[in-house]
Design a protein around this motif. Structure first.
Motif, PDB file in Angstrom:
ATOM      1  N   PHE A   1      -5.169   0.442  -9.044  1.00 26.22           N
ATOM      2  CA  PHE A   1      -6.028   0.237  -8.100  1.00 26.22           C
ATOM      3  C   PHE A   1      -6.667  -1.053  -7.727  1.00 26.22           C
ATOM      4  CE2 PHE A   1      -6.327   4.685  -9.147  1.00 26.22           C
ATOM      5  CZ  PHE A   1      -6.633   5.392  -8.037  1.00 26.22           C
ATOM      6  N   LYS A   2      -6.817  -1.377  -6.541  1.00 28.46           N
ATOM      7  CA  LYS A   2      -7.106  -2.647  -6.285  1.00 28.46           C
ATOM      8  C   LYS A   2      -8.622  -2.408  -5.182  1.00 28.46           C
ATOM      9  CE  LYS A   2      -5.948  -7.253  -4.541  1.00 28.46           C
ATOM     10  NZ  LYS A   2      -4.902  -8.059  -3.931  1.00 28.46           N
ATOM     11  N   LYS A   3      -9.811  -2.638  -5.917  1.00 29.47           N
ATOM     12  CA  LYS A   3     -11.107  -2.130  -5.513  1.00 29.47           C
ATOM     13  C   LYS A   3     -10.839  -0.619  -5.483  1.00 29.47           C
ATOM     14  CE  LYS A   3     -12.289  -6.162  -2.853  1.00 29.47           C
ATOM     15  NZ  LYS A   3     -12.374  -6.582  -1.603  1.00 29.47           N
ATOM     16  N   HIS A   4     -10.934  -0.019  -4.343  1.00 29.11           N
ATOM     17  CA  HIS A   4     -10.789   1.537  -4.289  1.00 29.11           C
ATOM     18  C   HIS A   4      -9.291   1.764  -3.521  1.00 29.11           C
ATOM     19  CE1 HIS A   4     -12.067   0.307  -0.378  1.00 29.11           C
ATOM     20  NE2 HIS A   4     -11.567   1.378   0.188  1.00 29.11           N
ATOM     21  N   LEU A   5      -8.369   1.037  -3.496  1.00 27.33           N
ATOM     22  CA  LEU A   5      -7.220   1.512  -2.936  1.00 27.33           C
ATOM     23  C   LEU A   5      -6.242   1.612  -4.085  1.00 27.33           C
ATOM     24  CD1 LEU A   5      -7.502  -0.946   0.153  1.00 27.33           C
ATOM     25  CD2 LEU A   5      -7.817   1.379   0.083  1.00 27.33           C
ATOM     26  N   VAL A   6      -5.128   2.433  -3.679  1.00 29.41           N
ATOM     27  CA  VAL A   6      -3.872   2.366  -4.430  1.00 29.41           C
ATOM     28  C   VAL A   6      -2.992   1.496  -3.936  1.00 29.41           C
ATOM     29  CG1 VAL A   6      -2.039   4.236  -5.415  1.00 29.41           C
ATOM     30  CG2 VAL A   6      -4.353   4.979  -5.000  1.00 29.41           C
TER      31      VAL A   6
ATOM     32  N   GLY B   1       0.840  -1.106   0.271  1.00 28.45           N
ATOM     33  CA  GLY B   1      -0.079  -0.070   0.233  1.00 28.45           C
ATOM     34  C   GLY B   1       0.804   1.233  -0.026  1.00 28.45           C
ATOM     35  N   ILE B   2       0.091   2.360  -0.125  1.00 29.37           N
ATOM     36  CA  ILE B   2       1.082   3.626  -0.186  1.00 29.37           C
ATOM     37  C   ILE B   2       0.268   4.750   0.399  1.00 29.37           C
ATOM     38  CG2 ILE B   2       0.134   4.293  -2.485  1.00 29.37           C
ATOM     39  CD1 ILE B   2       2.963   5.322  -3.259  1.00 29.37           C
ATOM     40  N   ALA B   3       0.812   5.567   1.270  1.00 27.14           N
ATOM     41  CA  ALA B   3       0.236   6.528   2.017  1.00 27.14           C
ATOM     42  C   ALA B   3       0.237   7.671   1.208  1.00 27.14           C
ATOM     43  CB  ALA B   3       0.981   6.929   3.367  1.00 27.14           C
ATOM     44  N   LEU B   4      -1.011   8.104   0.782  1.00 25.88           N
ATOM     45  CA  LEU B   4      -1.023   9.502  -0.125  1.00 25.88           C
ATOM     46  C   LEU B   4      -2.039  10.270   0.465  1.00 25.88           C
ATOM     47  CD1 LEU B   4      -1.704   7.374  -3.237  1.00 25.88           C
ATOM     48  CD2 LEU B   4       0.318   8.623  -2.810  1.00 25.88           C
TER      49      LEU B   4
ATOM     50  N   GLY C   1      -5.075  12.994  -0.373  1.00 23.21           N
ATOM     51  CA  GLY C   1      -6.456  12.894  -1.171  1.00 23.21           C
ATOM     52  C   GLY C   1      -6.432  13.605  -2.798  1.00 23.21           C
ATOM     53  N   SER C   2      -5.731  14.721  -2.911  1.00 23.13           N
ATOM     54  CA  SER C   2      -5.506  15.305  -4.130  1.00 23.13           C
ATOM     55  C   SER C   2      -4.397  14.169  -5.019  1.00 23.13           C
ATOM     56  CB  SER C   2      -5.164  16.529  -4.154  1.00 23.13           C
ATOM     57  OG  SER C   2      -3.726  16.795  -3.612  1.00 23.13           O
ATOM     58  N   GLU C   3      -3.454  13.529  -4.287  1.00 20.57           N
ATOM     59  CA  GLU C   3      -2.637  12.719  -5.051  1.00 20.57           C
ATOM     60  C   GLU C   3      -3.430  11.595  -5.556  1.00 20.57           C
ATOM     61  OE1 GLU C   3       1.690  13.497  -2.875  1.00 20.57           O
ATOM     62  OE2 GLU C   3       0.264  11.953  -1.845  1.00 20.57           O
ATOM     63  N   VAL C   4      -4.183  10.889  -4.872  1.00 23.86           N
ATOM     64  CA  VAL C   4      -5.293  10.008  -5.071  1.00 23.86           C
ATOM     65  C   VAL C   4      -6.051  10.376  -6.527  1.00 23.86           C
ATOM     66  CG1 VAL C   4      -6.809   8.226  -4.781  1.00 23.86           C
ATOM     67  CG2 VAL C   4      -5.141   8.800  -3.104  1.00 23.86           C
ATOM     68  N   LYS C   5      -6.504  11.634  -6.622  1.00 22.09           N
ATOM     69  CA  LYS C   5      -7.378  11.995  -7.694  1.00 22.09           C
ATOM     70  C   LYS C   5      -6.186  11.897  -9.013  1.00 22.09           C
ATOM     71  CE  LYS C   5     -10.985  14.095  -5.200  1.00 22.09           C
ATOM     72  NZ  LYS C   5     -11.843  15.213  -5.054  1.00 22.09           N
ATOM     73  N   SER C   6      -5.017  12.542  -8.796  1.00 22.45           N
ATOM     74  CA  SER C   6      -4.167  12.540  -9.857  1.00 22.45           C
ATOM     75  C   SER C   6      -3.805  11.225 -10.367  1.00 22.45           C
ATOM     76  CB  SER C   6      -2.762  13.568  -9.612  1.00 22.45           C
ATOM     77  OG  SER C   6      -3.025  14.733  -9.342  1.00 22.45           O
ATOM     78  N   ILE C   7      -3.665  10.395  -9.646  1.00 17.32           N
ATOM     79  CA  ILE C   7      -3.149   8.907  -9.954  1.00 17.32           C
ATOM     80  C   ILE C   7      -4.471   8.419 -10.610  1.00 17.32           C
ATOM     81  CG2 ILE C   7      -2.849   6.589  -8.829  1.00 17.32           C
ATOM     82  CD1 ILE C   7      -1.135   7.732  -6.923  1.00 17.32           C
ATOM     83  N   ARG C   8      -5.775   8.609 -10.335  1.00 11.47           N
ATOM     84  CA  ARG C   8      -6.969   8.164 -11.013  1.00 11.47           C
ATOM     85  C   ARG C   8      -6.676   8.820 -12.463  1.00 11.47           C
ATOM     86  NH1 ARG C   8     -10.643   5.421  -8.565  1.00 11.47           N
ATOM     87  NH2 ARG C   8     -10.489   6.311  -6.289  1.00 11.47           N
ATOM     88  N   GLU C   9      -6.341   9.835 -12.707  1.00  8.55           N
ATOM     89  CA  GLU C   9      -6.306  10.385 -14.088  1.00  8.55           C
ATOM     90  C   GLU C   9      -4.911  10.064 -14.738  1.00  8.55           C
ATOM     91  OE1 GLU C   9      -6.063  14.879 -13.446  1.00  8.55           O
ATOM     92  OE2 GLU C   9      -8.219  14.783 -13.247  1.00  8.55           O
ATOM     93  N   GLY C  10      -4.168   9.375 -14.001  1.00  5.19           N
ATOM     94  CA  GLY C  10      -2.945   8.886 -14.752  1.00  5.19           C
ATOM     95  C   GLY C  10      -1.515   9.575 -14.708  1.00  5.19           C
TER      96      GLY C  10
END
Length: 153
Positions: free
Chosen positions: A112-117, A28-31, A33-42
């Protein structure tokens, strides 16, 4: 994305070219909130990233996550060190393996595995220049064989 499926965001192809991957594991990786959204965008780059131990914890160094444009106020540093989340026994095993000369931990892919990065880490040993050339020659030879098979039939 169905329940339990994974969605790969990015892979580190250069790592497989530069290193012999001995073993892989998921972390897992500690991120923020805005980082997760950026990762979701690739909007993430693993090219020069690696993991190292600091005070008994494993940290990912050099991974670039572009700032999320719609973030209201908090814009974390794009290349800050990020803590990797592993069980204590996994950390001990990794620490023992990386004490050997020439062995490092490199990120191979983020998904993403389920909702986790999650991040796939590879325990790697550096390739020599002639190993890289041999791998390229082998890949070209295989491509040529496939091309000839296709023309033959």
């Amino acid at each position: 994305m169905a329940n339990g499926q994974i969605r790969v965001v990015t892979t580190n192809r250069k790592a497989r070219h530069d290193y012999h991957i001995i073993d892989t594991l998921e972390a897992g990786i500690a991120l923020k909130g805005s980082e997760v959204k950026s990762i979701r965008e690739g909007r993430v780059n693993l090219q020069d990233a690696y993991a190292r131990f600091k005070k008994g914890e494993l940290w990912l160094v050099g991974m670039h996550i572009s700032p999320y444009k719609q973030a209201a106020f908090e814009q974390p540093d794009p290349v800050r060190d990020r803590k990797l989340l592993l069980h204590k026994r996994e950390l001990k095993r990794l620490f023992r393996q990386t004490e050997e000369k020439g062995v490092t931990i490199v990120p191979l892919k983020i998904y993403f595995k389920k909702h986790l990065v999650k991040i796939e880490l590879g325990i790697a040993k550096g390739k020599r220049q002639y190993d890289k050339r041999a791998a390229i020659a082998e890949r070209d030879q295989k491509r040529e064989m496939d091309r000839l098979k296709k023309l033959k039939y």
